[in-house]
Motif scaffolding. Structure first.
Motif, PDB file in Angstrom:
ATOM      1  N   ILE A   5      76.625  55.066  47.518  1.00  0.00           N
ATOM      2  CA  ILE A   5      75.380  54.103  47.126  1.00  0.00           C
ATOM      3  C   ILE A   5      75.786  53.082  46.277  1.00  0.00           C
ATOM      4  N   GLY A   6      76.668  53.321  44.996  1.00  0.00           N
ATOM      5  CA  GLY A   6      77.053  52.453  44.107  1.00  0.00           C
ATOM      6  C   GLY A   6      77.803  51.398  44.715  1.00  0.00           C
ATOM      7  N   GLU A   7      78.847  51.665  45.768  1.00  0.00           N
ATOM      8  CA  GLU A   7      79.654  50.825  46.603  1.00  0.00           C
ATOM      9  C   GLU A   7      78.819  49.843  47.404  1.00  0.00           C
ATOM     10  N   LEU A   8      77.619  50.313  47.799  1.00  0.00           N
ATOM     11  CA  LEU A   8      76.854  49.493  48.845  1.00  0.00           C
ATOM     12  C   LEU A   8      76.037  48.531  47.862  1.00  0.00           C
ATOM     13  N   GLU A   9      75.570  49.022  46.686  1.00  0.00           N
ATOM     14  CA  GLU A   9      74.752  48.159  45.848  1.00  0.00           C
ATOM     15  C   GLU A   9      75.902  47.084  45.249  1.00  0.00           C
ATOM     16  N   SER A  10      77.099  47.364  45.094  1.00  0.00           N
ATOM     17  CA  SER A  10      78.124  46.315  44.672  1.00  0.00           C
ATOM     18  C   SER A  10      78.345  45.306  45.614  1.00  0.00           C
ATOM     19  N   MET A  11      78.430  45.814  47.053  1.00  0.00           N
ATOM     20  CA  MET A  11      78.800  45.034  47.871  1.00  0.00           C
ATOM     21  C   MET A  11      77.488  43.964  48.228  1.00  0.00           C
ATOM     22  N   LEU A  12      76.304  44.360  48.101  1.00  0.00           N
ATOM     23  CA  LEU A  12      75.116  43.659  48.418  1.00  0.00           C
ATOM     24  C   LEU A  12      74.908  42.648  47.183  1.00  0.00           C
ATOM     25  N   ASN A  13      75.419  42.725  46.249  1.00  0.00           N
ATOM     26  CA  ASN A  13      75.424  41.663  45.077  1.00  0.00           C
ATOM     27  C   ASN A  13      75.550  40.414  45.455  1.00  0.00           C
ATOM     28  N   ASP A  14      74.715  39.326  45.102  1.00  0.00           N
ATOM     29  CA  ASP A  14      74.838  38.094  45.444  1.00  0.00           C
ATOM     30  C   ASP A  14      75.113  37.276  44.274  1.00  0.00           C
ATOM     31  N   THR A  15      76.411  36.943  43.761  1.00  0.00           N
ATOM     32  CA  THR A  15      76.483  36.215  42.535  1.00  0.00           C
ATOM     33  C   THR A  15      75.976  35.015  42.419  1.00  0.00           C
ATOM     34  N   ASP A  16      76.121  34.177  43.537  1.00  0.00           N
ATOM     35  CA  ASP A  16      75.916  32.678  43.384  1.00  0.00           C
ATOM     36  C   ASP A  16      74.479  32.464  43.988  1.00  0.00           C
ATOM     37  N   LYS A  17      73.672  33.433  44.614  1.00  0.00           N
ATOM     38  CA  LYS A  17      72.471  33.367  44.964  1.00  0.00           C
ATOM     39  C   LYS A  17      72.320  32.467  46.386  1.00  0.00           C
ATOM     40  N   ASP A  18      73.453  32.510  47.064  1.00  0.00           N
ATOM     41  CA  ASP A  18      73.459  31.514  48.414  1.00  0.00           C
ATOM     42  C   ASP A  18      72.832  32.355  49.524  1.00  0.00           C
ATOM     43  N   GLY A  19      72.678  33.706  49.501  1.00  0.00           N
ATOM     44  CA  GLY A  19      71.941  34.164  50.527  1.00  0.00           C
ATOM     45  C   GLY A  19      73.168  35.174  51.117  1.00  0.00           C
ATOM     46  N   VAL A  20      74.320  35.123  50.811  1.00  0.00           N
ATOM     47  CA  VAL A  20      75.525  35.677  51.564  1.00  0.00           C
ATOM     48  C   VAL A  20      76.137  36.786  50.540  1.00  0.00           C
ATOM     49  N   PRO A  21      75.829  38.155  50.832  1.00  0.00           N
ATOM     50  CA  PRO A  21      76.255  39.192  49.570  1.00  0.00           C
ATOM     51  C   PRO A  21      77.736  38.755  49.372  1.00  0.00           C
ATOM     52  N   ASP A  22      78.279  39.483  48.071  1.00  0.00           N
ATOM     53  CA  ASP A  22      79.673  38.999  47.662  1.00  0.00           C
ATOM     54  C   ASP A  22      80.539  39.523  48.463  1.00  0.00           C
TER      55      ASP A  22
END
Length: 449
Positions: free
Chosen positions: A260-277
């Motif tokens: 779950i932690g890995e999924l949460e990190s993967m779904l972060n969107d640092t630059d807020k462009d709608g594409v996960p990191d």
């Protein structure tokens, strides 16, 4: 009788309190759902013990006209227990018993002092029968084992009594069995009751102090009822008798938490462009600018300026009478502005001087700019977050800038065009936000006028 009622009331209160405080065993903070549970427990208790047989005719300790007889605390015990596993353990205890006749009866006077040492196996029945969740704060222990006791008659008669040996001791040995309900009253303390019976296979004194022939083994028996307090000690913050030990389940939960932690990190969107990191190969895109499915700002003509910004500049600032020259000037100014305002960035992991794989495009951008503008020189500015000591972060930000400089030099840019600046710690973001700290572990650039 008052002592008896007090003891009985306390025992009933203990049991009722255990049922009344039944709690959700799924709460890991309160049930000790951990591998490293507390295995050591110390117990201190007091109560009453009675010899049931043998007695000499005319001697007894109970009042036959009363249900409980005369009850007083004549037994004190100190024990320590170690649990080899969640269900099985070993207990050692020292006890003192003082037997005497009931003053409210016609029994003749006697007094017997006994000191006991016991070594017993212990079973946590709540876990053995898998009823811990139903019992909540209540737990049940079963114990059985061997005991050795030193018994000494302490009543000195006014005249010699045949067969009575004042202050003479003998060693008795036997087996004992008991059941101990306990109620957890705090994280590590519990109230424990105990009901036990003891049978000696070696005993030559009656409980009133008469001695039998050496060849006549009396096989004495006694019963005990005590109440006391236990304390469980160790690294865990919960009493060991209530720690839920399920290695397979714990391992499964840990794996799920990790995933779950890995999924949460993967779904972060640092630059807020709608594409996960985890899909974003350009995680420093400008807010509001269109990106493709990989998070890259759309630049169809490959001139280094996102098409959306280029179109806006052309419609807003370009002189329509000389559109080609004006557009080139506007593009150059826009690129310089983008660089100086920190939109061209290279990011780093915590404590690292090597750029992340997805952020090397910032270096590529500056390499292209410097090649297209051979007279331009730049400042390479290193930054760090606030985690760690200031001196370390100052050096870290300088090393990050040097890493980028060396990369550009190896790509053919003259070192004289590259100037290193260290900004050290960036305090512009919340220090307790991991996502925010990612934004300031970076290198930015500034075109020198």
């Amino acid at each position: 009788m008052k002592h008896c009622l007090l003891l009985l009331s306390l025992a009933l209160l203990t049991v009722n309190f255990g049922y009344a405080q039944t709690e959700d065993i799924k709460d890991a903070k309160d049930t000790g759902e951990r591998k490293d549970y507390n295995k050591w427990t110390i117990e201190l208790s007091a109560g009453q013990s009675k010899g049931t047989k043998p007695f000499t005719v005319g001697y007894y300790s109970s009042n036959p006209d009363k249900l409980f007889g005369s009850v007083k605390f004549n037994t004190f015990s100190l024990g320590v227990r170690y649990m080899f596993s969640a269900k099985f353990g070993l207990k050692a205890d020292l006890s003192s018993d003082l037997f005497s006749n009931n003053k409210n009866t016609d029994s003749k006077d006697f007094k017997m002092q006994q000191y006991r040492f016991g070594l017993q196996g212990v079973v946590n029945a709540s876990r053995l029968f898998n009823i811990q969740q139903e019992l909540g704060r209540l737990s049940i222990l079963i114990h059985a084992g061997l005991q050795a006791a030193r018994a000494t008659p302490k009543y000195k008669p006014d005249e010699n009594v045949p067969g009575y040996f004042y202050n003479k001791s003998e060693l008795n040995m036997g087996v004992m069995f008991g059941i101990s309900p306990e109620v957890r009253v705090s994280k590590k303390f519990s109230i424990i009751g105990d009901f036990s019976t003891l049978s000696n296979f070696r005993q030559h004194f009656t409980w009133d102090g008469r001695v039998s022939d050496k060849a006549n083994n009396l096989a004495g028996q006694m019963i005990m009822a005590t109440v006391g307090l236990t304390y469980s000690f160790g690294n865990d913050n919960i009493h060991g008798d209530w720690a839920i030990i399920d290695e397979g389940k714990l391992k499964e939960i840990e794996e799920l938490d990790k995933r779950i932690g890995e999924l949460e990190s993967m779904l972060n969107d640092t630059d807020k462009d709608g594409v996960p990191d985890y899909l974003d190969v350009e995680n420093n895109s400008i807010a509001g600018v269109a990106v493709d499915t990989k998070g890259r700002m759309v630049d169809i003509n490959k001139n280094g300026i996102p098409d959306e910004l280029e179109k806006y500049m052309a419609n807003t600032y370009v002189d329509k009478s000389n559109i080609k020259e004006t557009l080139e000037t506007a593009n150059a100014d826009m690129i310089k502005r983008l660089i100086n305002e920190g939109y061209v960035t290279t990011y780093f992991d915590s404590g690292k001087v090597k750029p992340t794989n997805v952020s090397t495009e910032g270096i590529d951008f500056m390499l292209t700019y410097l090649r297209n503008n051979p007279n331009a020189s730049i400042d390479i500015i290193g930054h760090a977050d606030e985690i760690g000591k200031t001196a370390f972060n100052d050096k870290l930000s300088n090393d990050r800038a040097n890493t980028v400089k060396n990369t550009l030099i190896k790509a053919g840019i003259n070192a004289s065009r590259l100037n290193i600046l260290s900004q050290g710690e960036d305090a512009s973001v919340a220090v307790d936000s991991a996502d925010a700290r990612r934004l300031v572990r970076r290198v930015t650039f500034k075109v020198k006028d």
